[in-house]
Design an enzyme around this catalytic site. Structure first.
Site, short mmCIF file in Angstrom:
data_model
loop_
_atom_site.label_atom_id
_atom_site.label_comp_id
_atom_site.label_asym_id
_atom_site.label_seq_id
_atom_site.Cartn_x
_atom_site.Cartn_y
_atom_site.Cartn_z
N GLY A 28 36.69 10.06 4.91
CA GLY A 28 35.66 9.03 5.06
C GLY A 28 36.25 7.74 5.59
CB VAL B 251 35.56 14.65 -7.17
CG1 VAL B 251 34.48 13.65 -6.85
CG2 VAL B 251 35.92 15.53 -5.99
CE LYS C 74 45.93 21.30 -7.09
NZ LYS C 74 47.06 20.34 -7.14
CB THR C 75 38.45 18.78 -2.88
OG1 THR C 75 39.68 18.09 -2.66
CG2 THR C 75 37.29 17.81 -2.70
CG ASN D 236 36.94 16.74 -12.82
OD1 ASN D 236 37.18 17.08 -13.97
ND2 ASN D 236 37.88 16.62 -11.90
CE LYS E 255 28.45 20.98 -21.96
NZ LYS E 255 29.80 21.27 -22.44
CE1 TYR F 257 34.34 22.63 3.49
CE2 TYR F 257 33.28 24.46 4.61
CZ TYR F 257 33.24 23.17 4.12
OH TYR F 257 32.10 22.42 4.27
#
Ligand code: UDP
Length: 298
Positions: free
Chosen positions: A25, A46, A78-79, A86, A92, A132
Protein backbone atom coordinates in the site's frame (compact mmCIF):
# COMPACT_ATOMS: atom_id res chain seq x y z
CA UNK A 1 -8.81 -1.11 -3.21
CA UNK A 2 -8.56 -0.34 0.48
CA UNK A 3 -8.20 3.40 -0.03
CA UNK A 4 -11.29 3.46 -2.27
CA UNK A 5 -13.23 1.51 0.33
CA UNK A 6 -12.07 3.98 3.02
CA UNK A 7 -13.27 6.88 0.82
CA UNK A 8 -16.73 5.36 0.53
CA UNK A 9 -17.03 4.45 4.21
CA UNK A 10 -15.76 7.83 5.45
CA UNK A 11 -18.04 9.82 3.15
CA UNK A 12 -21.01 7.74 4.36
CA UNK A 13 -20.21 9.00 7.89
CA UNK A 14 -18.72 5.82 9.38
CA UNK A 15 -15.86 5.90 11.87
CA UNK A 16 -13.08 4.22 9.92
CA UNK A 17 -9.86 2.73 11.25
CA UNK A 18 -7.51 1.96 8.37
CA UNK A 19 -4.91 -0.69 9.18
CA UNK A 20 -1.96 -1.18 6.82
CA UNK A 21 1.62 -2.41 7.06
CA UNK A 22 2.39 -0.52 3.81
CA UNK A 23 4.06 -3.56 2.29
CA UNK A 24 2.29 -2.87 -1.02
CA UNK A 25 0.00 0.00 0.00
CA UNK A 26 1.01 3.62 -0.51
CA UNK A 27 0.33 6.19 2.18
CA UNK A 28 -0.33 8.82 -0.47
CA UNK A 29 -3.54 6.98 -1.36
CA UNK A 30 -5.09 7.89 1.98
CA UNK A 31 -3.32 11.19 2.77
CA UNK A 32 -6.45 13.15 1.81
CA UNK A 33 -8.41 11.27 4.50
CA UNK A 34 -6.06 12.09 7.37
CA UNK A 35 -7.79 15.41 8.02
CA UNK A 36 -11.22 13.77 8.32
CA UNK A 37 -12.36 13.49 11.93
CA UNK A 38 -13.92 10.05 11.31
CA UNK A 39 -10.73 8.52 9.86
CA UNK A 40 -7.76 7.02 11.70
CA UNK A 41 -4.66 5.27 10.40
CA UNK A 42 -2.71 2.55 12.19
CA UNK A 43 0.51 1.05 10.86
CA UNK A 44 0.09 -2.58 11.80
CA UNK A 45 0.63 -6.02 10.34
CA UNK A 46 -2.36 -8.37 10.69
CA UNK A 47 -0.06 -11.31 11.36
CA UNK A 48 0.05 -9.83 14.88
CA UNK A 49 -3.05 -9.54 17.10
CA UNK A 50 -4.94 -6.26 17.09
CA UNK A 51 -7.11 -4.97 19.93
CA UNK A 52 -9.75 -2.44 18.87
CA UNK A 53 -13.46 -1.91 19.39
CA UNK A 54 -15.21 -2.27 16.03
CA UNK A 55 -18.49 -3.49 14.61
CA UNK A 56 -17.43 -4.25 11.05
CA UNK A 57 -14.14 -5.60 9.71
CA UNK A 58 -13.10 -5.71 6.06
CA UNK A 59 -10.07 -7.99 5.86
CA UNK A 60 -8.32 -7.00 2.65
CA UNK A 61 -4.81 -7.70 3.92
CA UNK A 62 -2.48 -9.55 1.55
CA UNK A 63 -0.37 -8.58 -1.45
CA UNK A 64 -2.42 -9.55 -4.52
CA UNK A 65 0.03 -9.15 -7.38
CA UNK A 66 1.89 -12.37 -8.25
CA UNK A 67 5.19 -10.44 -8.31
CA UNK A 68 4.64 -9.17 -4.78
CA UNK A 69 3.09 -12.24 -3.19
CA UNK A 70 5.86 -14.45 -4.59
CA UNK A 71 8.62 -12.17 -3.29
CA UNK A 72 8.17 -13.45 0.28
CA UNK A 73 5.85 -16.45 -0.06
CA UNK A 74 6.11 -17.54 3.58
CA UNK A 75 4.95 -14.10 4.70
CA UNK A 76 2.13 -14.26 2.11
CA UNK A 77 0.73 -17.44 3.67
CA UNK A 78 1.16 -15.97 7.14
CA UNK A 79 -0.71 -12.83 6.10
CA UNK A 80 -3.69 -14.83 4.87
CA UNK A 81 -3.71 -17.51 7.57
CA UNK A 82 -2.42 -15.78 10.73
CA UNK A 83 -4.10 -12.59 9.54
CA UNK A 84 -7.45 -14.38 9.24
CA UNK A 85 -7.03 -15.96 12.69
CA UNK A 86 -6.24 -12.58 14.27
CA UNK A 87 -9.06 -10.73 12.53
CA UNK A 88 -11.55 -13.53 13.24
CA UNK A 89 -10.46 -13.42 16.88
CA UNK A 90 -11.13 -9.68 16.87
CA UNK A 91 -14.57 -10.29 15.33
CA UNK A 92 -15.34 -12.99 17.88
CA UNK A 93 -14.39 -10.78 20.84
CA UNK A 94 -16.21 -7.67 19.58
CA UNK A 95 -19.18 -9.37 17.90
CA UNK A 96 -18.28 -7.59 14.66
CA UNK A 97 -19.34 -8.77 11.22
CA UNK A 98 -16.22 -9.68 9.28
CA UNK A 99 -15.77 -9.69 5.51
CA UNK A 100 -12.96 -11.60 3.87
CA UNK A 101 -11.48 -10.48 0.57
CA UNK A 102 -11.00 -13.90 -0.97
CA UNK A 103 -10.08 -14.39 -4.58
CA UNK A 104 -10.84 -16.06 -7.89
CA UNK A 105 -7.47 -17.76 -7.35
CA UNK A 106 -9.30 -20.27 -5.13
CA UNK A 107 -10.49 -21.74 -8.47
CA UNK A 108 -6.85 -22.15 -9.61
CA UNK A 109 -6.56 -23.00 -13.31
CA UNK A 110 -10.27 -23.72 -13.66
CA UNK A 111 -11.78 -26.58 -15.65
CA UNK A 112 -15.27 -25.12 -15.22
CA UNK A 113 -16.00 -21.94 -17.13
CA UNK A 114 -17.31 -19.44 -16.09
CA UNK A 115 -16.65 -20.19 -12.43
CA UNK A 116 -19.67 -20.55 -10.10
CA UNK A 117 -19.17 -20.49 -6.33
CA UNK A 118 -19.94 -24.20 -5.95
CA UNK A 119 -16.94 -25.12 -8.15
CA UNK A 120 -14.11 -26.33 -5.88
CA UNK A 121 -11.31 -25.36 -8.21
CA UNK A 122 -8.10 -26.87 -9.53
CA UNK A 123 -5.23 -25.56 -7.45
CA UNK A 124 -1.62 -26.74 -7.34
CA UNK A 125 -0.77 -27.00 -3.60
CA UNK A 126 3.01 -26.88 -4.13
CA UNK A 127 3.60 -24.34 -6.92
CA UNK A 128 4.79 -20.74 -6.91
CA UNK A 129 1.21 -19.40 -6.72
CA UNK A 130 0.25 -21.74 -3.88
CA UNK A 131 1.28 -19.33 -1.10
CA UNK A 132 -1.48 -17.03 -2.30
CA UNK A 133 -4.04 -19.58 -3.52
CA UNK A 134 -3.78 -21.98 -0.59
CA UNK A 135 -3.38 -19.14 1.91
CA UNK A 136 -6.64 -17.63 0.70
CA UNK A 137 -8.32 -21.05 0.62
CA UNK A 138 -7.23 -21.73 4.20
CA UNK A 139 -8.54 -18.28 5.20
CA UNK A 140 -11.94 -19.25 3.73
CA UNK A 141 -11.82 -22.48 5.76
CA UNK A 142 -11.08 -20.49 8.93
CA UNK A 143 -13.95 -18.10 8.20
CA UNK A 144 -16.44 -20.94 7.83
CA UNK A 145 -15.12 -22.75 10.91
CA UNK A 146 -15.40 -19.59 13.04
CA UNK A 147 -18.94 -19.22 11.67
CA UNK A 148 -19.92 -22.84 12.43
CA UNK A 149 -18.02 -23.15 15.71
CA UNK A 150 -18.23 -19.64 17.21
CA UNK A 151 -21.20 -18.15 15.29
CA UNK A 152 -19.06 -15.27 14.05
CA UNK A 153 -20.99 -13.35 11.40
CA UNK A 154 -18.94 -13.77 8.21
CA UNK A 155 -19.08 -12.56 4.60
CA UNK A 156 -16.73 -14.08 2.02
CA UNK A 157 -16.21 -12.31 -1.31
CA UNK A 158 -14.25 -13.96 -4.12
CA UNK A 159 -12.76 -11.04 -5.96
CA UNK A 160 -11.84 -11.37 -9.63
CA UNK A 161 -9.08 -9.23 -11.21
CA UNK A 162 -9.71 -5.65 -10.12
CA UNK A 163 -7.98 -2.52 -11.39
CA UNK A 164 -8.20 1.24 -11.25
CA UNK A 165 -6.57 4.46 -10.12
CA UNK A 166 -4.10 4.28 -7.19
CA UNK A 167 -2.52 1.04 -8.36
CA UNK A 168 1.24 1.25 -7.96
CA UNK A 169 3.09 1.76 -11.26
CA UNK A 170 5.29 -1.21 -10.28
CA UNK A 171 2.35 -3.32 -9.11
CA UNK A 172 3.25 -5.95 -11.68
CA UNK A 173 -0.28 -6.94 -12.65
CA UNK A 174 -1.27 -6.81 -16.25
CA UNK A 175 -3.53 -3.73 -16.44
CA UNK A 176 -1.10 -1.36 -14.72
CA UNK A 177 1.90 -2.94 -16.50
CA UNK A 178 0.36 -2.44 -19.96
CA UNK A 179 -0.76 1.13 -19.22
CA UNK A 180 2.60 2.19 -17.77
CA UNK A 181 4.47 0.52 -20.63
CA UNK A 182 2.21 2.15 -23.23
CA UNK A 183 2.56 5.61 -21.68
CA UNK A 184 6.34 5.23 -21.54
CA UNK A 185 6.52 3.97 -25.14
CA UNK A 186 8.00 0.68 -23.98
CA UNK A 187 6.95 -2.70 -25.39
CA UNK A 188 3.90 -4.27 -23.72
CA UNK A 189 5.07 -7.51 -22.08
CA UNK A 190 2.59 -10.24 -23.06
CA UNK A 191 3.21 -13.47 -21.17
CA UNK A 192 2.74 -16.70 -23.11
CA UNK A 193 0.88 -16.31 -26.41
CA UNK A 194 -1.54 -13.82 -24.86
CA UNK A 195 -4.57 -16.05 -25.45
CA UNK A 196 -5.19 -16.53 -21.73
CA UNK A 197 -8.21 -14.61 -20.47
CA UNK A 198 -9.15 -12.56 -17.44
CA UNK A 199 -12.27 -10.61 -16.50
CA UNK A 200 -11.43 -7.14 -15.23
CA UNK A 201 -13.56 -5.27 -12.73
CA UNK A 202 -13.23 -1.53 -12.15
CA UNK A 203 -12.47 -0.72 -8.51
CA UNK A 204 -15.59 1.44 -7.89
CA UNK A 205 -17.85 -1.44 -8.93
CA UNK A 206 -15.96 -3.82 -6.68
CA UNK A 207 -16.14 -1.52 -3.65
CA UNK A 208 -19.89 -1.18 -4.17
CA UNK A 209 -20.12 -4.99 -4.14
CA UNK A 210 -18.12 -5.23 -0.90
CA UNK A 211 -20.32 -2.66 0.86
CA UNK A 212 -23.50 -4.41 -0.30
CA UNK A 213 -22.12 -7.74 0.89
CA UNK A 214 -21.32 -6.29 4.32
CA UNK A 215 -24.90 -5.03 4.51
CA UNK A 216 -26.50 -8.27 3.28
CA UNK A 217 -28.96 -10.32 5.36
CA UNK A 218 -27.42 -11.89 8.49
CA UNK A 219 -27.62 -15.47 7.25
CA UNK A 220 -25.90 -14.72 3.95
CA UNK A 221 -22.25 -15.72 4.28
CA UNK A 222 -21.19 -16.22 0.66
CA UNK A 223 -18.77 -17.20 -0.75
CA UNK A 224 -19.94 -14.89 -3.48
CA UNK A 225 -18.11 -13.99 -6.67
CA UNK A 226 -17.52 -10.27 -7.25
CA UNK A 227 -16.15 -9.43 -10.66
CA UNK A 228 -16.98 -8.24 -14.13
CA UNK A 229 -18.08 -11.05 -16.46
CA UNK A 230 -16.60 -9.27 -19.51
CA UNK A 231 -13.79 -11.62 -20.54
CA UNK A 232 -10.73 -10.56 -22.55
CA UNK A 233 -7.53 -12.20 -23.74
CA UNK A 234 -4.29 -10.45 -22.82
CA UNK A 235 -3.77 -9.64 -26.51
CA UNK A 236 -7.19 -7.95 -26.61
CA UNK A 237 -6.27 -5.99 -23.49
CA UNK A 238 -2.95 -4.93 -25.03
CA UNK A 239 -4.71 -3.76 -28.21
CA UNK A 240 -7.25 -1.74 -26.21
CA UNK A 241 -4.54 -0.09 -24.07
CA UNK A 242 -2.44 0.81 -27.13
CA UNK A 243 -5.51 2.24 -28.86
CA UNK A 244 -6.66 4.31 -25.89
CA UNK A 245 -3.21 5.69 -25.06
CA UNK A 246 -2.37 6.32 -28.71
CA UNK A 247 0.97 4.69 -27.91
CA UNK A 248 3.62 3.64 -30.43
CA UNK A 249 4.47 0.63 -28.25
CA UNK A 250 4.76 -2.83 -29.77
CA UNK A 251 4.04 -6.07 -27.92
CA UNK A 252 6.83 -8.30 -26.68
CA UNK A 253 6.19 -11.95 -25.83
CA UNK A 254 7.66 -13.34 -22.60
CA UNK A 255 7.45 -16.84 -21.09
CA UNK A 256 4.19 -17.74 -19.39
CA UNK A 257 4.70 -17.90 -15.60
CA UNK A 258 4.20 -21.27 -13.89
CA UNK A 259 0.56 -22.25 -13.17
CA UNK A 260 -0.80 -19.11 -14.88
CA UNK A 261 -4.55 -19.79 -15.26
CA UNK A 262 -5.64 -20.09 -18.89
CA UNK A 263 -9.12 -18.66 -18.42
CA UNK A 264 -11.13 -16.85 -15.79
CA UNK A 265 -14.62 -15.40 -15.74
CA UNK A 266 -17.00 -15.04 -12.80
CA UNK A 267 -20.51 -16.42 -12.77
CA UNK A 268 -22.16 -13.53 -10.88
CA UNK A 269 -25.74 -14.82 -10.64
CA UNK A 270 -25.46 -15.16 -6.85
CA UNK A 271 -24.26 -11.55 -6.42
CA UNK A 272 -27.06 -10.36 -8.71
CA UNK A 273 -29.72 -12.26 -6.78
CA UNK A 274 -28.49 -11.73 -3.22
CA UNK A 275 -26.93 -8.27 -3.43
CA UNK A 276 -28.71 -6.78 -6.44
CA UNK A 277 -25.19 -6.08 -7.66
CA UNK A 278 -23.52 -6.16 -11.02
CA UNK A 279 -20.69 -4.09 -12.45
CA UNK A 280 -21.69 -0.87 -14.23
CA UNK A 281 -18.34 0.17 -15.70
CA UNK A 282 -17.17 -1.71 -18.80
CA UNK A 283 -13.45 -2.31 -19.36
CA UNK A 284 -13.10 0.41 -21.96
CA UNK A 285 -14.45 3.12 -19.58
CA UNK A 286 -12.49 1.82 -16.61
CA UNK A 287 -9.33 1.84 -18.70
CA UNK A 288 -9.93 5.46 -19.71
CA UNK A 289 -10.11 6.50 -16.05
CA UNK A 290 -7.10 4.39 -15.09
CA UNK A 291 -5.02 5.72 -17.99
CA UNK A 292 -5.92 9.29 -16.92
CA UNK A 293 -4.63 8.47 -13.44
CA UNK A 294 -1.32 7.07 -14.65
CA UNK A 295 -0.84 10.02 -17.03
CA UNK A 296 -1.14 12.30 -13.98
CA UNK A 297 1.30 10.43 -11.72
CA UNK A 298 3.99 9.29 -14.16
N1 UDP B 1 0.44 -10.76 -17.80
C1 UDP B 1 1.02 -10.35 -18.99
N2 UDP B 1 1.93 -9.33 -18.94
C2 UDP B 1 2.25 -8.69 -17.78
C3 UDP B 1 1.66 -9.11 -16.57
C4 UDP B 1 0.75 -10.15 -16.62
O1 UDP B 1 0.74 -10.89 -20.07
O2 UDP B 1 3.09 -7.77 -17.83
C5 UDP B 1 -0.55 -11.86 -17.86
C6 UDP B 1 -0.35 -12.96 -16.84
O3 UDP B 1 0.50 -13.95 -17.36
C7 UDP B 1 -1.76 -13.45 -16.65
C8 UDP B 1 -2.62 -12.21 -16.85
O4 UDP B 1 -1.78 -11.27 -17.53
O5 UDP B 1 -2.10 -14.41 -17.61
C9 UDP B 1 -3.09 -11.58 -15.56
O6 UDP B 1 -1.98 -11.44 -14.72
P1 UDP B 1 -2.01 -10.61 -13.38
O7 UDP B 1 -0.65 -10.70 -12.79
O8 UDP B 1 -2.56 -9.27 -13.64
O9 UDP B 1 -3.08 -11.33 -12.46
P2 UDP B 1 -3.45 -12.87 -12.20
O10 UDP B 1 -4.85 -12.97 -12.64
O11 UDP B 1 -2.56 -13.78 -13.00
O12 UDP B 1 -3.27 -13.05 -10.74
Amino acid sequence: MGSHLCDRLVSAGNDVVCVDNFYTGDKRNITHLLTESNFELIRHDVTFPLYLEVDQIYNLACPASPVHYQYDPVQTTKTSVHGAINMLGLAKRTGATILQASTSEVYGDPEVHPQPEHYWGKVNPVGVRSCYDEGKRCAETLFFDYWRQHRVEIKVARIFNTYGPRMHPDDGRVVSNFIVQALQAEPLTVFGDGSQTRSFCYVDDLVEGLIRLMGSRTDFTGPVNLGNPGEFSMLELATEVIEQTGSRSATEFKPLPQDDPQQRRPDIDLAKNELGWEPAIPLTDGLTRTIDYFRRIL
